[in-house]
Design a protein around this motif. Structure first.
Motif, short mmCIF file in Angstrom:
data_model
loop_
_atom_site.label_atom_id
_atom_site.label_comp_id
_atom_site.label_asym_id
_atom_site.label_seq_id
_atom_site.Cartn_x
_atom_site.Cartn_y
_atom_site.Cartn_z
N ARG A 169 0.84 -1.19 0.00
CA ARG A 169 0.00 0.00 0.00
C ARG A 169 0.88 1.25 0.00
N HIS A 170 1.97 1.20 0.72
CA HIS A 170 2.91 2.33 0.73
C HIS A 170 3.48 2.58 -0.66
N ALA A 171 3.74 1.51 -1.40
CA ALA A 171 4.25 1.66 -2.77
C ALA A 171 3.25 2.40 -3.64
N VAL A 172 1.98 2.05 -3.52
CA VAL A 172 0.94 2.71 -4.32
C VAL A 172 0.81 4.18 -3.91
N GLU A 173 0.77 4.44 -2.62
CA GLU A 173 0.63 5.82 -2.16
C GLU A 173 1.84 6.66 -2.54
N TRP B 141 4.15 10.80 -6.38
CA TRP B 141 4.93 11.12 -7.58
C TRP B 141 4.09 11.83 -8.62
N VAL B 142 2.81 11.43 -8.77
CA VAL B 142 1.92 12.13 -9.70
C VAL B 142 1.69 13.55 -9.20
N ASP B 143 1.37 13.71 -7.93
CA ASP B 143 1.09 15.03 -7.37
C ASP B 143 2.30 15.96 -7.47
N GLU B 144 3.49 15.40 -7.33
CA GLU B 144 4.70 16.20 -7.40
C GLU B 144 5.17 16.45 -8.84
N GLY B 145 4.52 15.81 -9.79
CA GLY B 145 4.91 15.98 -11.18
C GLY B 145 6.08 15.14 -11.61
N ARG B 146 6.44 14.12 -10.83
CA ARG B 146 7.54 13.25 -11.24
C ARG B 146 7.11 12.30 -12.34
N ILE B 147 5.83 11.93 -12.39
CA ILE B 147 5.24 11.13 -13.46
C ILE B 147 3.87 11.70 -13.78
#
Length: 368
Positions: free
Chosen positions: A30-34, A39-45
């Motif tokens: 679950r930590h991996a998913v969160e 990463w999406v929120d930070e713009g990394r992906i």
């Protein structure tokens, strides 16, 4: 096999299970998913699909972010990805199938099959050297994201006429045109385009009905709408994501390159990986012998990080990544398959190895 039958078989490939039932930590997964959501929120992906299978059970299969941000299409678990170099293990499998059928040997000279290599510069190059990226061939058959040639064979003939940059067999240098040359060899020996060989001998037998080898789909094919858009950074690594391609456009290269060109879902690619994890067998089907799979997924004679069109990540761990932001791996000792799929290409993007480490940390009972 009908398309409908392939889709049905694909849906039955793996059964879901709780992480605890196969000695994995649900909290860690679950930590991996969160973390991927951050990463999406930070713009990394822009978005990602994550899949973890252990002992043939699906423990994690989730999507985050966007498949097409501009059109507000969310990433889904059945999104289809441009796999780029994750095509290479299928290409290597095709070559090794021909070897097991006695139609070639790995020490054969490429010029035995492709006359354009029968010259002073290229005559010494072998099939094995192409498989292990030690042929000395460098460069690209693609220029500025477009094609200089009308067909794979035309492109490969130029490669042979140009010759290697380094003496064959002396050093490892990752080579897309070398892999493309393998595709031309498969076509020459089998008498069919390499994409048809891979489709009929690998994709269809494994029930990979959500996979195809270029974007020339028949009109109305529902899979086209599920193909994710591709993104790259503007103005270097600190720039914003810019869309470079989406499923409303034709592919920029008009032929199957063999070094890349596969489109697939995570589940479909996991079926291919499962076949390799099980020594070349998937259910009642066998693509390769266990001995051949072991040889292909072990380090080569020159590079300790590459086998026969497979990356080797460590002892009993192999897989491949793709330029567009994809990663797959098989951990034989722990009977585990992992996939992390994005279409956010960036040379400074370290989320792929980070995700792999997060999954590895979730293993509670290691078999190694």
């Amino acid at each position: 096999m009908s398309f409908e039958a392939i889709l049905y078989e694909s849906s039955e490939a793996f059964s879901p299970a709780s992480p605890e039932s196969v000695d994995m930590s649900p909290q860690s997964l679950r930590h991996a998913v969160e973390t991927a959501r951050v990463w999406v929120d930070e713009g990394r992906i822009v978005g990602a699909v994550m899949l973890v299978v252990r002992r043939n059970r699906i423990l994690l299969h989730e999507a985050v972010g966007w498949s097409d941000r501009e059109r507000q299409i969310p990433m889904k678990t059945d999104t289809i990805f441009m796999m780029r170099s994750m095509t290479k293990p299928l290409l290597g499998t095709a070559i090794l199938m021909l070897k097991e059928e006695g139609r070639l040997t790995l020490q054969d000279m490429v010029c035995e099959y492709l006359p354009a290599f029968d010259n002073e510069r290229s005559r010494a190059i072998t099939i094995y050297q192409l498989l292990t990226h030690t042929s000395g061939i460098t460069g690209s058959i693609v220029e500025n994201n477009g094609a200089r040639h009308a067909s794979l064979r035309e492109a490969v003939d130029e490669v042979g006429q140009r010759g290697p940059e380094h003496p064959p067999g002396t050093r490892y240098e990752y080579s897309d045109p070398g892999s493309s040359t393998l595709g031309a060899v498969v076509a020459e020996i089998s008498g069919m385009p390499v994409e048809d060989f891979i489709r009929t001998r690998i994709l269809e037998p494994l029930g990979m009905g959500d996979s195809f080898l270029d974007f020339k789909l028949q009109p109305g094919d529902p899979r086209a709408e599920r193909v994710a858009a591709s993104y790259c950074r503007e103005n270097g690594e600190s720039g914003a994501w810019a869309k470079t391609w989406d499923n409303t456009q034709p592919e920029k290269v008009p032929f199957f390159r063999a070094s890349g060109g596969l489109f697939a879902t995570g589940i479909d690619y996991a079926k291919f990986l499962s076949c390799m994890l099980d020594g070349g067998r998937f259910g009642e089907r066998r693509l390769l012998s266990e001995e051949t799979v072991g040889f292909a997924t072990s380090p080569g004679l020159v590079s300790k990080e590459y086998g026969l069109q497979w990356q080797v990540f460590g002892e009993n761990v192999f897989g491949h990544g793709g330029f567009q932001g994809t990663l797959s791996w098989v951990d034989k000792a722990n009977d585990l398959i992992g996939l992390y799929l994005t279409q956010s290409e960036s040379t400074g993007n370290a989320t792929r190895p980070e995700f792999k480490k997060l999954v590895e940390s979730a293993i509670v009972n290691s078999a190694s």
